[in-house]
Design a protein around this motif. Structure first.
Motif, PDB file in Angstrom:
ATOM      1  N   ASN A 224       0.815  -1.211   0.000  1.00 12.55           N
ATOM      2  CA  ASN A 224       0.000   0.000   0.000  1.00 12.55           C
ATOM      3  C   ASN A 224       0.851   1.264   0.000  1.00 12.55           C
ATOM      4  O   ASN A 224       0.361   2.350   0.314  1.00 12.55           O
ATOM      5  N   ALA A 225       2.121   1.113  -0.347  1.00 12.46           N
ATOM      6  CA  ALA A 225       2.964   2.285  -0.590  1.00 12.46           C
ATOM      7  C   ALA A 225       2.533   2.946  -1.900  1.00 12.46           C
ATOM      8  O   ALA A 225       1.664   2.437  -2.615  1.00 12.46           O
ATOM      9  N   GLY A 226       3.150   4.068  -2.230  1.00 10.07           N
ATOM     10  CA  GLY A 226       2.783   4.791  -3.442  1.00 10.07           C
ATOM     11  C   GLY A 226       3.109   4.005  -4.700  1.00 10.07           C
ATOM     12  O   GLY A 226       4.046   3.200  -4.736  1.00 10.07           O
ATOM     13  N   THR A 227       2.334   4.249  -5.761  1.00  6.65           N
ATOM     14  CA  THR A 227       2.566   3.573  -7.038  1.00  6.65           C
ATOM     15  C   THR A 227       3.750   4.209  -7.759  1.00  6.65           C
ATOM     16  O   THR A 227       3.800   5.421  -7.957  1.00  6.65           O
ATOM     17  N   GLY A 228       4.704   3.361  -8.142  1.00 10.17           N
ATOM     18  CA  GLY A 228       5.851   3.841  -8.894  1.00 10.17           C
ATOM     19  C   GLY A 228       5.674   3.691 -10.385  1.00 10.17           C
ATOM     20  O   GLY A 228       6.010   4.580 -11.164  1.00 10.17           O
ATOM     21  N   VAL A 229       5.099   2.541 -10.791  1.00  9.14           N
ATOM     22  CA  VAL A 229       4.894   2.245 -12.206  1.00  9.14           C
ATOM     23  C   VAL A 229       3.601   1.458 -12.353  1.00  9.14           C
ATOM     24  O   VAL A 229       3.312   0.567 -11.547  1.00  9.14           O
ATOM     25  N   THR A 230       2.841   1.777 -13.403  1.00 11.02           N
ATOM     26  CA  THR A 230       1.702   0.960 -13.812  1.00 11.02           C
ATOM     27  C   THR A 230       2.046   0.327 -15.149  1.00 11.02           C
ATOM     28  O   THR A 230       2.314   1.034 -16.130  1.00 11.02           O
ATOM     29  N   CYS A 231       2.060  -0.984 -15.192  1.00  8.11           N
ATOM     30  CA  CYS A 231       2.472  -1.688 -16.407  1.00  8.11           C
ATOM     31  C   CYS A 231       1.462  -1.497 -17.530  1.00  8.11           C
ATOM     32  O   CYS A 231       0.257  -1.341 -17.297  1.00  8.11           O
ATOM     33  N   ALA A 232       1.939  -1.548 -18.745  1.00  3.84           N
ATOM     34  CA  ALA A 232       1.069  -1.442 -19.907  1.00  3.84           C
ATOM     35  C   ALA A 232       0.230  -2.690 -20.086  1.00  3.84           C
ATOM     36  O   ALA A 232      -0.886  -2.640 -20.605  1.00  3.84           O
ATOM     37  N   SER A 233       0.777  -3.837 -19.627  1.00  4.93           N
ATOM     38  CA  SER A 233       0.092  -5.117 -19.780  1.00  4.93           C
ATOM     39  C   SER A 233      -0.376  -5.634 -18.431  1.00  4.93           C
ATOM     40  O   SER A 233       0.197  -5.309 -17.388  1.00  4.93           O
ATOM     41  N   ALA A 234      -1.421  -6.445 -18.466  1.00 11.45           N
ATOM     42  CA  ALA A 234      -1.904  -7.088 -17.243  1.00 11.45           C
ATOM     43  C   ALA A 234      -1.257  -8.437 -17.028  1.00 11.45           C
ATOM     44  O   ALA A 234      -1.465  -9.061 -15.984  1.00 11.45           O
ATOM     45  N   SER A 235      -0.449  -8.884 -17.982  1.00 12.51           N
ATOM     46  CA  SER A 235       0.093 -10.240 -17.895  1.00 12.51           C
ATOM     47  C   SER A 235       1.601 -10.326 -18.086  1.00 12.51           C
ATOM     48  O   SER A 235       2.158 -11.425 -18.096  1.00 12.51           O
ATOM     49  N   ALA A 236       2.280  -9.174 -18.259  1.00 13.04           N
ATOM     50  CA  ALA A 236       3.724  -9.216 -18.491  1.00 13.04           C
ATOM     51  C   ALA A 236       4.385  -7.945 -17.954  1.00 13.04           C
ATOM     52  O   ALA A 236       3.780  -6.871 -17.932  1.00 13.04           O
ATOM     53  N   ILE A 237       5.635  -8.112 -17.515  1.00 18.58           N
ATOM     54  CA  ILE A 237       6.439  -6.986 -17.024  1.00 18.58           C
ATOM     55  C   ILE A 237       7.641  -6.843 -17.947  1.00 18.58           C
ATOM     56  O   ILE A 237       8.290  -7.832 -18.299  1.00 18.58           O
TER      57      ILE A 237
END
Length: 371
Positions: A224-237
């Motif tokens: 629950n810390a701050g968001t650093g990155v939101t991935c473009a995909s829901a299934s891959a990093i």
């Protein structure tokens, strides 16, 4: 002569009182065996036949009241970056000043440490009471100095303080029932058996709450810390998203930073390569180490979500800024009468804890969220 006599009296008055023999014995090597025998007697004290004469004598030498169904003791100090609160007083239990055998205490402590990973990297604060514990914070990073002209008055700039408050939530190991046959079997290592059972149960829920807790009547989890990155995909990093996550953490925190993730997430990341087609994961020198990612150590925490839509899958940053609070003593209760018709004895443990991110507004931890 009168003066010499008064000196002799003064010397006699200040001389230490010799400790009783059993107290002296308690401090030598034999005391360790006495404590183990005494604890075994306490665990098996469900009937007169449940303990031996040796256990009863060891309990007497150790100062352990076998009749007392409650045993309290302070957890040891094995966790890294321990902070002992100033008002804490001793490491002895409250039952007759009895110190729990090191083997039992170590087993409990090892169970708490080994499960999940949070205690291995967080800062552990041990306090002697469960009152709300406020920790002041200040964020002055937005303020800078100024050039001052000759004969000019200096400008004012106040600092803004805040605080986080550590609570003391009570946890239970749930009940462990042990047969009389097991308690009477001297070949069984009861200290390890009971310590492991109670310690692992509490460790599981603590690690879960320190990882995912919503800070509502429970600890605040690191995810629950701050968001650093939101991935473009829901299934891959991607490699680029991991770089972005790493650099979303301020350089002042990156010197002691690491990645934390589920083992299945690490498995997916191990297949990634950089722009030069080189693996970004570096295996550890020993099998005990998960290795490094982008030059940072990796912590495996099975309570962090795996790769899925909207999941918070990786935490990056300085985990020493996560504060775990352990409150006063661990309490072990022996329930003799409740299961007497089964010829069993029940044991249950209680302890109090909390956990919070020590964040003054500069985000020591950042999270990667799947798209």
């Amino acid at each position: 002569k009168a003066e010499e006599a008064s000196k002799k009296v003064a010397v006699r008055k200040s001389a230490p009182i010799e400790a009783p023999a059993y107290v002296r014995d308690f401090n030598d090597k034999q005391s360790s065996e006495d404590k183990k025998l005494a604890l075994r007697g306490w665990l098996g004290y469900h009937s007169i036949e449940g303990i031996t004469d040796r256990q009863r004598e060891a309990a007497q030498r150790s100062g352990l009241d076998l009749h007392n169904n409650k045993l309290s003791f302070r957890l040891g100090g094995k966790a890294p970056r321990n902070v002992q609160e100033a008002r804490a007083q001793s490491l002895t239990g409250s039952a007759g000043g009895y110190t729990v055998p090191q083997g039992f205490l170590n087993q409990l402590e090892e169970s708490l440490l080994a499960f999940g990973g949070m205690r291995e990297v967080a800062t552990v604060l041990r306090t002697d009471s469960g009152n709300d514990l406020p920790i002041p914070t200040v964020n002055d990073t937005g303020n800078v100095g100024a050039i001052l002209a000759e004969n000019s008055q200096v400008a004012e700039q106040d600092m803004t303080f805040a605080q986080i408050t550590l609570k003391a939530y009570k946890y239970s190991s749930k009940l462990v029932r042990v047969s009389a046959e097991l308690l009477q079997d001297t070949a069984i290592d009861l200290e390890s058996f009971i310590g492991s059972a109670l310690g692992t149960r509490i460790a599981r829920i603590l690690n879960t709450h320190f990882t995912t807790g919503d800070n509502s009547s429970k600890p605040q989890g690191v995810v629950n810390a701050g968001t650093g990155v939101t991935c473009a995909s829901a299934s891959a990093i991607t490699y680029g998203e991991l770089l972005d996550l790493q650099h979303s953490v301020d350089p002042s925190y990156r010197a002691n930073a690491r990645f934390m993730m589920h083992d299945s997430t690490l498995k997916a990341i191990r297949k990634l390569v950089d722009d030069q087609n080189r693996p970004i994961f570096q295996a550890g020198v020993t099998g005990a180490s998960p290795g490094t990612l982008l030059g940072m150590p990796i912590v495996i925490n099975q309570d962090i979500a795996t790769i899925a839509t909207g999941a918070k899958t990786i935490v990056c940053g300085d985990f020493s800024k996560y504060i775990i609070r352990d409150v006063t003593d661990f309490t072990l209760l022996r329930l003799e009468e409740r299961y007497a018709d089964y010829h069993q004895v029940g044991f249950v443990g209680f302890s109090r804890h909390d956990g919070r991110i020590l964040d003054a507004g500069t985000d020591p931890l950042k999270v990667l969220v799947m798209g």
